[in-house]
Design a protein around this motif. Structure first.
Motif, PDB file in Angstrom:
ATOM      1  N   PHE A 160      22.216  73.614  60.500  1.00 46.19           N
ATOM      2  CA  PHE A 160      22.031  75.060  60.508  1.00 46.19           C
ATOM      3  C   PHE A 160      23.363  75.779  60.350  1.00 46.19           C
ATOM      4  CE2 PHE A 160      17.716  75.052  61.025  1.00 46.19           C
ATOM      5  CZ  PHE A 160      17.250  74.455  62.192  1.00 46.19           C
ATOM      6  N   PHE A 161      23.315  76.941  59.727  1.00 48.90           N
ATOM      7  CA  PHE A 161      24.504  77.767  59.534  1.00 48.90           C
ATOM      8  C   PHE A 161      24.255  79.149  60.118  1.00 48.90           C
ATOM      9  CE2 PHE A 161      24.344  74.630  56.182  1.00 48.90           C
ATOM     10  CZ  PHE A 161      25.644  74.127  56.155  1.00 48.90           C
ATOM     11  N   GLU A 162      25.266  79.698  60.763  1.00 51.16           N
ATOM     12  CA  GLU A 162      25.137  81.025  61.339  1.00 51.16           C
ATOM     13  C   GLU A 162      25.337  82.078  60.258  1.00 51.16           C
ATOM     14  OE1 GLU A 162      27.685  81.607  64.630  1.00 51.16           O
ATOM     15  OE2 GLU A 162      26.883  79.926  65.800  1.00 51.16           O
ATOM     16  N   PRO A 163      24.475  83.110  60.236  1.00 58.93           N
ATOM     17  CA  PRO A 163      24.590  84.167  59.221  1.00 58.93           C
ATOM     18  C   PRO A 163      25.943  84.875  59.318  1.00 58.93           C
ATOM     19  CG  PRO A 163      22.496  84.311  60.387  1.00 58.93           C
ATOM     20  CD  PRO A 163      23.331  83.325  61.129  1.00 58.93           C
ATOM     21  N   VAL A 164      26.491  85.214  58.159  1.00 59.59           N
ATOM     22  CA  VAL A 164      27.758  85.950  58.141  1.00 59.59           C
ATOM     23  C   VAL A 164      27.595  87.330  57.529  1.00 59.59           C
ATOM     24  CG1 VAL A 164      29.213  83.910  58.079  1.00 59.59           C
ATOM     25  CG2 VAL A 164      28.354  84.857  55.935  1.00 59.59           C
ATOM     26  N   ASN A 165      26.449  87.574  56.883  1.00 61.35           N
ATOM     27  CA  ASN A 165      26.201  88.907  56.343  1.00 61.35           C
ATOM     28  C   ASN A 165      24.708  89.052  56.092  1.00 61.35           C
ATOM     29  OD1 ASN A 165      26.780  87.008  53.929  1.00 61.35           O
ATOM     30  ND2 ASN A 165      25.690  88.734  53.012  1.00 61.35           N
ATOM     31  N   LYS A 166      24.288  90.264  55.932  1.00 60.59           N
ATOM     32  CA  LYS A 166      22.886  90.546  55.651  1.00 60.59           C
ATOM     33  C   LYS A 166      22.656  90.602  54.151  1.00 60.59           C
ATOM     34  CE  LYS A 166      21.287  91.058  59.860  1.00 60.59           C
ATOM     35  NZ  LYS A 166      20.244  90.188  60.388  1.00 60.59           N
ATOM     36  N   GLY A 167      21.533  90.053  53.709  1.00 64.09           N
ATOM     37  CA  GLY A 167      21.208  90.136  52.287  1.00 64.09           C
ATOM     38  C   GLY A 167      20.833  91.556  51.914  1.00 64.09           C
ATOM     39  N   ILE A 168      21.168  91.961  50.738  1.00 66.08           N
ATOM     40  CA  ILE A 168      20.874  93.299  50.275  1.00 66.08           C
ATOM     41  C   ILE A 168      19.886  93.214  49.129  1.00 66.08           C
ATOM     42  CG2 ILE A 168      21.821  95.416  49.283  1.00 66.08           C
ATOM     43  CD1 ILE A 168      24.506  94.643  50.540  1.00 66.08           C
ATOM     44  N   GLU A 169      18.763  93.845  49.309  1.00 63.21           N
ATOM     45  CA  GLU A 169      17.745  93.820  48.265  1.00 63.21           C
ATOM     46  C   GLU A 169      18.138  94.770  47.156  1.00 63.21           C
ATOM     47  OE1 GLU A 169      13.015  94.890  47.664  1.00 63.21           O
ATOM     48  OE2 GLU A 169      13.864  94.738  49.673  1.00 63.21           O
TER      49      GLU A 169
ATOM     50  N   MET B  23      32.981  78.655  58.742  1.00 57.40           N
ATOM     51  CA  MET B  23      31.630  78.999  59.184  1.00 57.40           C
ATOM     52  C   MET B  23      31.139  77.992  60.225  1.00 57.40           C
ATOM     53  SD  MET B  23      28.224  79.172  56.871  1.00 57.40           S
ATOM     54  CE  MET B  23      29.039  80.313  55.792  1.00 57.40           C
ATOM     55  N   LYS B  24      30.536  78.497  61.287  1.00 57.31           N
ATOM     56  CA  LYS B  24      30.027  77.608  62.322  1.00 57.31           C
ATOM     57  C   LYS B  24      28.741  76.955  61.858  1.00 57.31           C
ATOM     58  CE  LYS B  24      31.925  80.317  66.155  1.00 57.31           C
ATOM     59  NZ  LYS B  24      31.600  81.072  67.370  1.00 57.31           N
ATOM     60  N   LYS B  25      28.582  75.701  62.240  1.00 58.12           N
ATOM     61  CA  LYS B  25      27.343  75.021  61.899  1.00 58.12           C
ATOM     62  C   LYS B  25      26.980  74.051  63.007  1.00 58.12           C
ATOM     63  CE  LYS B  25      29.814  71.688  58.991  1.00 58.12           C
ATOM     64  NZ  LYS B  25      29.940  71.147  57.635  1.00 58.12           N
ATOM     65  N   ASN B  26      25.709  73.847  63.162  1.00 56.56           N
ATOM     66  CA  ASN B  26      25.223  72.955  64.204  1.00 56.56           C
ATOM     67  C   ASN B  26      24.148  72.053  63.643  1.00 56.56           C
ATOM     68  OD1 ASN B  26      26.581  74.195  66.648  1.00 56.56           O
ATOM     69  ND2 ASN B  26      25.519  75.981  65.821  1.00 56.56           N
ATOM     70  N   VAL B  27      24.083  70.849  64.177  1.00 54.56           N
ATOM     71  CA  VAL B  27      23.047  69.911  63.780  1.00 54.56           C
ATOM     72  C   VAL B  27      22.130  69.694  64.967  1.00 54.56           C
ATOM     73  CG1 VAL B  27      22.546  67.593  62.974  1.00 54.56           C
ATOM     74  CG2 VAL B  27      24.578  68.778  62.147  1.00 54.56           C
ATOM     75  N   PHE B  28      20.838  69.874  64.738  1.00 57.77           N
ATOM     76  CA  PHE B  28      19.863  69.697  65.802  1.00 57.77           C
ATOM     77  C   PHE B  28      18.919  68.566  65.423  1.00 57.77           C
ATOM     78  CE2 PHE B  28      20.768  73.411  68.312  1.00 57.77           C
ATOM     79  CZ  PHE B  28      21.375  74.276  67.415  1.00 57.77           C
ATOM     80  N   ASN B  29      18.394  67.900  66.424  1.00 59.68           N
ATOM     81  CA  ASN B  29      17.444  66.822  66.196  1.00 59.68           C
ATOM     82  C   ASN B  29      16.169  67.137  66.970  1.00 59.68           C
ATOM     83  OD1 ASN B  29      16.213  64.481  65.541  1.00 59.68           O
ATOM     84  ND2 ASN B  29      17.794  63.128  66.345  1.00 59.68           N
ATOM     85  N   TYR B  30      15.071  67.304  66.236  1.00 62.93           N
ATOM     86  CA  TYR B  30      13.804  67.596  66.882  1.00 62.93           C
ATOM     87  C   TYR B  30      13.030  66.292  67.044  1.00 62.93           C
ATOM     88  CZ  TYR B  30      14.932  72.347  65.422  1.00 62.93           C
ATOM     89  OH  TYR B  30      15.548  73.550  65.224  1.00 62.93           O
ATOM     90  N   PHE B  31      12.879  65.851  68.272  1.00 61.73           N
ATOM     91  CA  PHE B  31      12.184  64.590  68.515  1.00 61.73           C
ATOM     92  C   PHE B  31      10.746  64.800  68.966  1.00 61.73           C
ATOM     93  CE2 PHE B  31      15.498  61.662  67.796  1.00 61.73           C
ATOM     94  CZ  PHE B  31      16.678  62.256  68.202  1.00 61.73           C
ATOM     95  N   SER B  32      10.422  66.020  69.342  1.00 61.78           N
ATOM     96  CA  SER B  32       9.074  66.252  69.857  1.00 61.78           C
ATOM     97  C   SER B  32       8.513  67.545  69.291  1.00 61.78           C
ATOM     98  CB  SER B  32       9.085  66.330  71.391  1.00 61.78           C
ATOM     99  OG  SER B  32       9.887  67.423  71.826  1.00 61.78           O
TER     100      SER B  32
END
Length: 527
Positions: free
Chosen positions: A403-412, A1-10
């Protein structure tokens, strides 16, 4: 699974700071807590002097009682793995058995060196029945709870061997009546009601920091029977709130949906959520929620720090992580709730292994600090600053988020309406599919796997109870675990009913009597 780390400084606009927890907020929360404590007028351990000592005595006797059921030689050195094998403990309960060994060790009745154990002959002095009766006589207000704990202890051998499901001891026939009755008729000396009942007012205060017309999204983890759900929804009734009720057990979702419909809460969404997985694996979008809330849920994780870290990506910038949380649990609680699924997961957690299932408040601060959560506040006993076993956790989301990229939709899940079909052979499949479907709140196909639909031991216990009520057949949860598909389950029930009918016809002809229901049930129950 792809994942990214972001840093919010502002911060690009003022909206992101609306939920920032300030010292003023904490002062208001403490005032709410103090006022709630004054209103509750709860009893405490001081009102039942010595009760903790009596509980500890029951715990030690319970551990010894388990060993009494086996021909264990005193003063003999066993390898722990060999002792567990001799006791026939299945893998899922080895941690529970080891816990009982540690209890005896801490009280001088057992010696543990590395992987070896020796049970001292002095353990013979420990009498469970005597300890239980002594406690019940001295503290009659707690008699129901004490007797329930004793009954749990007496089932250790059969549960540890895999002959009986632990959940069936906690929830007979898949129902909560016993535990709810104990809770309603036993004094609560844990101080939990203070924080449970104050929590809705606290969340409402924090929500009012946002502009009135903006929708607030709340995710509740492990909603269970809705201890914090229903008071909070009532407090927020009429506000622009979208509430996600989640739990790993689908049976809880079904029961919660029914209650929400009865109470006319039309702003609640019901979805399954497993805290051991990332939100993306379960069809949730990143930065979707203003609040993530829970009550005594996160401690069932195998790795508490990883679970909390995974949650941060679900929160919007400066979103609030808010828990009603125990920071310690007494040994007496292990005797019964050790049966609960997930209880012993903490033995795999480097932070808690060999300690307490609950993380102390100071360790929570360290954990959240390592994950770079902001404005961390642990609040307990603001009046006396003494009782630190239960309280609130509040923190803002970290700036650095995984953050993780979605791989499927949740089913209610959907609730399947009950069927009024008769119990003839053509309708049996439909009836059984209905029983299975209504338990998990989804339409289910006959060729589906029971476990793939998220059935856990509690869900299967409820199915077993419904089958017994519908067809007068006792199907153990253990037997249900052995059945792979709904189709196999249908075939099994049809076989039982067919044998039922054959026996009925035979006895009617031989005896000329239609009154053979008891005999038929005996035959079916022994299948």
């Amino acid at each position: 699974m792809k994942k990214n780390v972001f840093n919010y400084f502002s911060i690009e606009n003022g909206d992101d700071k609306e939920f920032e927890i300030t010292s003023k907020d904490i002062s208001i929360i403490r005032d709410i807590e103090k006022e709630q404590e004054k209103n509750e007028k709860l009893p405490s351990e001081m009102d039942y002097e010595g009760i903790k000592d009596h509980y500890e005595k029951i715990v030690v006797c319970a551990a010894a009682n388990y060993l009494y059921k086996h021909e264990i030689e005193f003063n003999k050195v066993y390898a722990i793995k060999d002792l567990l094998k001799e006791l026939k403990v299945i893998p899922g309960y080895k941690d529970f058995a080891r816990y009982l060994f540690r209890i005896l060790e801490s009280n001088g009745y057992v010696e543990i060196n590395n992987d070896n154990i020796k049970i001292n002959e002095s353990a013979k002095e420990l009498e469970l029945n005597a300890a239980v009766e002594e406690a019940k006589n001295k503290y009659p207000d707690f008699a129901l709870q004490i007797e329930f704990i004793k009954n749990c202890v007496l089932e250790y051998d059969s549960v540890f061997k895999g002959e009986k499901e632990g959940n069936s001891v906690l929830y007979p026939d898949g129902k909560y009546d016993t535990i709810l009755n104990i809770g309603a008729n036993t004094p609560d000396i844990t101080r939990k009601p203070i924080y449970i009942n104050a929590f809705p007012k606290v969340i409402k205060h924090l929500i009012t920091k946002k502009e009135k017309n903006k929708k607030i999204k709340i995710l509740e983890l492990g909603g269970g029977t809705g201890i914090i759900t229903w008071p909070l929804l009532e407090e927020l009734r009429g506000m622009n709130v979208e509430y996600y009720f989640t739990d790993i057990g689908k049976s809880f979702l079904v029961m919660a949906r029914e209650k929400a419909e009865n109470m006319h809460y039309d702003n609640v969404i019901f979805k399954q959520y497993n805290i051991e997985k990332t939100y993306a694996e379960q069809g949730f979008e990143k930065e979707a929620f203003d609040f993530i809330i829970s009550m005594d849920v996160l401690q069932v994780s195998y790795n508490l720090e990883a679970a909390v870290n995974n949650l941060s990506g679900l929160l919007k910038k400066n979103g609030i992580f808010a828990c009603v949380q125990s920071f310690h649990t007494e040994n007496i609680n292990y005797l019964s709730y050790g049966y609960a699924p997930g209880w012993w997961n903490y033995e795999s957690d480097p932070l808690r292994k060999g300690k307490n299932i609950m993380l102390p408040s100071d360790e929570w601060i360290k954990l959240l600090s390592r994950l770079e959560y902001k404005n961390i506040n642990i609040i307990y006993d603001s009046l006396n600053n003494k009782y630190d076993k239960f309280g609130f956790i509040f923190a803002n989301r970290p700036d650095r988020v995984e953050f993780f990229e979605p791989v499927n939709k949740g089913i209610e899940g959907k609730i399947v309406n009950g069927s009024n079909a008769e119990n003839n052979k053509e309708e049996i499949s439909k009836e059984i599919l209905n029983i299975v479907g209504t338990t998990i709140g989804e339409e289910i196909a006959e060729d589906s796997s029971l476990l793939e639909y998220g059935f856990d031991s509690l869900s299967l216990l409820i199915v077993s109870s419904k089958l017994k009520e519908k067809y007068h057949i006792n199907v153990s949860v253990k037997r249900l675990y052995d059945i792979d598909t709904v189709k196999d389950l249908v075939a099994y029930i049809k076989q039982c009913i067919s044998e039922n009918e054959t026996t009925e016809n035979t006895q009617t002809q031989a005896e000329g009597s239609e009154n053979n229901v008891t005999q038929l049930l005996d035959i079916i129950e022994n299948l």
